[in-house]
Design an enzyme around this catalytic site. Structure first.
Site, PDB file in Angstrom:
ATOM      1  N   HIS A  64      93.485  64.065  73.227  1.00  0.00           N
ATOM      2  CA  HIS A  64      93.004  64.303  71.864  1.00  0.00           C
ATOM      3  C   HIS A  64      93.963  65.262  71.158  1.00  0.00           C
ATOM      4  O   HIS A  64      94.436  66.228  71.777  1.00  0.00           O
ATOM      5  CB  HIS A  64      91.605  64.925  71.946  1.00  0.00           C
ATOM      6  CG  HIS A  64      90.797  64.820  70.687  1.00  0.00           C
ATOM      7  ND1 HIS A  64      91.180  65.398  69.497  1.00  0.00           N
ATOM      8  CD2 HIS A  64      89.610  64.204  70.441  1.00  0.00           C
ATOM      9  CE1 HIS A  64      90.263  65.151  68.578  1.00  0.00           C
ATOM     10  NE2 HIS A  64      89.311  64.429  69.110  1.00  0.00           N
ATOM     11  N   GLY A 108      91.556  63.271  76.881  1.00  0.00           N
ATOM     12  CA  GLY A 108      91.052  62.011  76.324  1.00  0.00           C
ATOM     13  C   GLY A 108      92.003  60.853  76.581  1.00  0.00           C
ATOM     14  O   GLY A 108      91.610  59.691  76.547  1.00  0.00           O
ATOM     15  N   TYR A 138      82.383  67.738  77.126  1.00  0.00           N
ATOM     16  CA  TYR A 138      82.696  66.309  77.055  1.00  0.00           C
ATOM     17  C   TYR A 138      81.447  65.532  76.650  1.00  0.00           C
ATOM     18  O   TYR A 138      80.324  65.978  76.840  1.00  0.00           O
ATOM     19  CB  TYR A 138      83.272  65.802  78.386  1.00  0.00           C
ATOM     20  CG  TYR A 138      84.359  64.789  78.137  1.00  0.00           C
ATOM     21  CD1 TYR A 138      85.569  65.210  77.573  1.00  0.00           C
ATOM     22  CD2 TYR A 138      84.178  63.455  78.357  1.00  0.00           C
ATOM     23  CE1 TYR A 138      86.564  64.289  77.277  1.00  0.00           C
ATOM     24  CE2 TYR A 138      85.165  62.525  78.073  1.00  0.00           C
ATOM     25  CZ  TYR A 138      86.363  62.949  77.533  1.00  0.00           C
ATOM     26  OH  TYR A 138      87.340  62.050  77.238  1.00  0.00           O
TER      27      TYR A 138
HETATM   28  C1  LCV Z   1      98.175  68.318  69.724  1.00  0.00           C
HETATM   29  C2  LCV Z   1      99.950  68.504  71.188  1.00  0.00           C
HETATM   30  C3  LCV Z   1      99.129  68.161  72.282  1.00  0.00           C
HETATM   31  C4  LCV Z   1      97.755  67.870  72.010  1.00  0.00           C
HETATM   32  N1  LCV Z   1      97.320  67.967  70.728  1.00  0.00           N
HETATM   33  O1  LCV Z   1     105.489  69.620  75.681  1.00  0.00           O
HETATM   34  O2  LCV Z   1      89.549  65.993  77.409  1.00  0.00           O
HETATM   35  S1  LCV Z   1      89.227  67.033  76.444  1.00  0.00           S
HETATM   36  O3  LCV Z   1      87.827  67.255  76.326  1.00  0.00           O
HETATM   37  O4  LCV Z   1      89.987  68.259  76.741  1.00  0.00           O
HETATM   38  C5  LCV Z   1      89.816  66.474  74.906  1.00  0.00           C
HETATM   39  C6  LCV Z   1      89.280  67.347  73.806  1.00  0.00           C
HETATM   40  C7  LCV Z   1      91.297  66.425  74.925  1.00  0.00           C
HETATM   41  O5  LCV Z   1      91.870  65.392  75.181  1.00  0.00           O
HETATM   42  O6  LCV Z   1      91.949  67.585  74.642  1.00  0.00           O
HETATM   43  C8  LCV Z   1      93.401  67.583  74.811  1.00  0.00           C
HETATM   44  C9  LCV Z   1      93.673  67.799  76.297  1.00  0.00           C
HETATM   45  N2  LCV Z   1      95.158  67.817  76.498  1.00  0.00           N
HETATM   46  C10 LCV Z   1      95.778  68.871  77.033  1.00  0.00           C
HETATM   47  O7  LCV Z   1      95.175  69.874  77.405  1.00  0.00           O
HETATM   48  C11 LCV Z   1      97.290  68.768  77.141  1.00  0.00           C
HETATM   49  C12 LCV Z   1      97.918  69.729  76.115  1.00  0.00           C
HETATM   50  N3  LCV Z   1      99.379  69.599  76.175  1.00  0.00           N
HETATM   51  C13 LCV Z   1     100.089  70.155  77.201  1.00  0.00           C
HETATM   52  O8  LCV Z   1      99.569  70.746  78.147  1.00  0.00           O
HETATM   53  C14 LCV Z   1     101.568  69.947  77.143  1.00  0.00           C
HETATM   54  O9  LCV Z   1     101.912  69.583  75.809  1.00  0.00           O
HETATM   55  C15 LCV Z   1     102.027  68.819  78.090  1.00  0.00           C
HETATM   56  C16 LCV Z   1     101.883  69.273  79.554  1.00  0.00           C
HETATM   57  C17 LCV Z   1     101.192  67.536  77.848  1.00  0.00           C
HETATM   58  C18 LCV Z   1     103.511  68.490  77.788  1.00  0.00           C
HETATM   59  O10 LCV Z   1     104.245  69.707  77.878  1.00  0.00           O
HETATM   60  P1  LCV Z   1     105.709  69.751  77.258  1.00  0.00           P
HETATM   61  O11 LCV Z   1     106.262  71.094  77.575  1.00  0.00           O
HETATM   62  O12 LCV Z   1     106.458  68.531  77.657  1.00  0.00           O
HETATM   63  P2  LCV Z   1     104.944  70.734  74.674  1.00  0.00           P
HETATM   64  O13 LCV Z   1     103.781  71.443  75.231  1.00  0.00           O
HETATM   65  O14 LCV Z   1     106.118  71.566  74.204  1.00  0.00           O
HETATM   66  O15 LCV Z   1     104.408  69.843  73.461  1.00  0.00           O
HETATM   67  C19 LCV Z   1     105.320  69.206  72.582  1.00  0.00           C
HETATM   68  C20 LCV Z   1     104.644  69.176  71.241  1.00  0.00           C
HETATM   69  O16 LCV Z   1     103.465  68.351  71.331  1.00  0.00           O
HETATM   70  C21 LCV Z   1     102.339  69.109  70.926  1.00  0.00           C
HETATM   71  C22 LCV Z   1     102.702  70.566  71.194  1.00  0.00           C
HETATM   72  O17 LCV Z   1     101.906  71.410  70.396  1.00  0.00           O
HETATM   73  C23 LCV Z   1     104.163  70.563  70.805  1.00  0.00           C
HETATM   74  O18 LCV Z   1     104.218  70.594  69.407  1.00  0.00           O
HETATM   75  P3  LCV Z   1     105.259  71.617  68.686  1.00  0.00           P
HETATM   76  O19 LCV Z   1     106.603  71.126  69.095  1.00  0.00           O
HETATM   77  O20 LCV Z   1     104.954  71.456  67.237  1.00  0.00           O
HETATM   78  O21 LCV Z   1     104.930  72.992  69.238  1.00  0.00           O
HETATM   79  N4  LCV Z   1     101.169  68.715  71.709  1.00  0.00           N
HETATM   80  C24 LCV Z   1     101.126  68.524  73.037  1.00  0.00           C
HETATM   81  N5  LCV Z   1      99.887  68.190  73.414  1.00  0.00           N
HETATM   82  N6  LCV Z   1      96.902  67.492  72.968  1.00  0.00           N
HETATM   83  N7  LCV Z   1      99.504  68.577  69.921  1.00  0.00           N
END
Ligand code: LCV
Length: 259
Positions: A64, A108, A138
């Protein structure tokens, strides 16, 4: 830049998640383009759909779009949340949807992958269900999807730890159908789609809908439903939910108080 790309090969339609920069976070805009692609394929009588990201991605979907989660006091995953629309669109699509998975699948994104009918992943793929990491309650349909796909102790491990499980474990648990190396996965999935396309689309669409109706058929008393909604509201009214979202936005670890 389109957030989704599509291709058609005979009776197979391919949808590419195309927002690698944002790790294919499931924003309302990206979800809208996926649903539009499915609608287009339905009009073309496509007989199998492949849902994938770009070849070689490290993240299939980051789940999400956290930036679009409502602030505390509002149900973050209600019926009209875009993610819910997408899960239903996949489950109600009249032909099989095959998830071709490379990289990490988060939150999600796991439910979207599990809404697909068949899942094929590379050995490096991982699956993480993350509401607890964000303080999110959730929703019921999402939990039921997981209960239908994953043994209960593993559902609890994934929900409570919010840590990724490796694709090999997902295969052993029957969450995914096949593990294929990145060099072979595309040809394998396309061959599977082709084998579906030569069968009766009417028979397949009816069996897919029968399975959807049977797996979602759970008697839930109004009292039980209201009790569960009340529990969920405690969470999304709480401080932890807001803290989870703020921590992500501020790129820091959350400090949950349990309130
Ligand atoms: C917006 C993002 C996101 C993102 N949203 O890259 O299941 S529930 O109930 O939790 C539900 C509500 C749900 O699905 O929630 C989301 C759950 N997802 C997560 O917790 C994963 C969040 N993301 C991460 O942990 C990391 O981004 C991962 C491990 C996926 C990838 O890491 P990596 O180092 O390769 P970055 O974190 O640098 O992310 C690159 C860009 O994508 C955005 C993040 O904010 C960043 O944007 P900026 O370059 O503008 O800073 N991004 C990543 N995930 N879910 N934005």
């Amino acid at each position: 830049m389109p957030l989704v790309l599509t291709e058609q090969q005979d009776s197979t339609g391919i949808i590419f998640l195309n927002n690698t920069e944002k790790r294919n976070a499931l924003s309302e805009a990206l979800i809208g383009e996926i649903i539009d692609a499915l609608d287009g394929f339905r009009a073309l009588n496509i007989r199998a759909v492949i849902l994938r990201a770009a070849a070689g991605v490290k993240v299939w979907s980051a789940g999400h779009d956290i930036g679009e989660l409502p602030n505390s006091g509002h149900d973050p995953l209600g019926w009209n949340d875009p993610l819910r629309h997408l899960v239903r669109a996949i489950q109600e699509f009249p032909a099989p949807v095959i998830a071709l998975i490379e990289g990490g699948v988060w939150g999600g994104g796991c439910e979207v992958a599990m809404a697909c009918d068949i899942l094929v992943a590379t050995p490096e793929s991982t699956f993480a269900i993350t509401p607890a990491k964000l303080g999110v309650p959730y929703n019921l349909v999402g939990v039921l999807t997981m209960m239908n796909m994953i043994p209960l102790p593993v559902v609890k491990e994934m929900l409570f730890t919010a840590k990724p499980i490796p694709a090999g474990q997902a295969l052993n648990l029957g969450i995914i159908n096949y593990l294929k190396p990145a060099s072979e996965i595309e040809a394998f999935v396309h061959d599977m789609a082709a084998s579906i396309c030569v069968n009766s689309p009417l028979s397949i669409s009816v069996m897919k809908e029968e399975l959807r109706l049977l797996t979602s058929a759970h008697a839930l008393s109004p009292e039980l439903f209201e009790r569960i909604q009340g529990l969920r509201q405690i969470v999304y009214d709480g401080k932890d939910y807001q803290e989870g979202i703020d921590a992500f936005r501020q790129k820091r670890k959350p400090n949950f108080s349990g309130k």
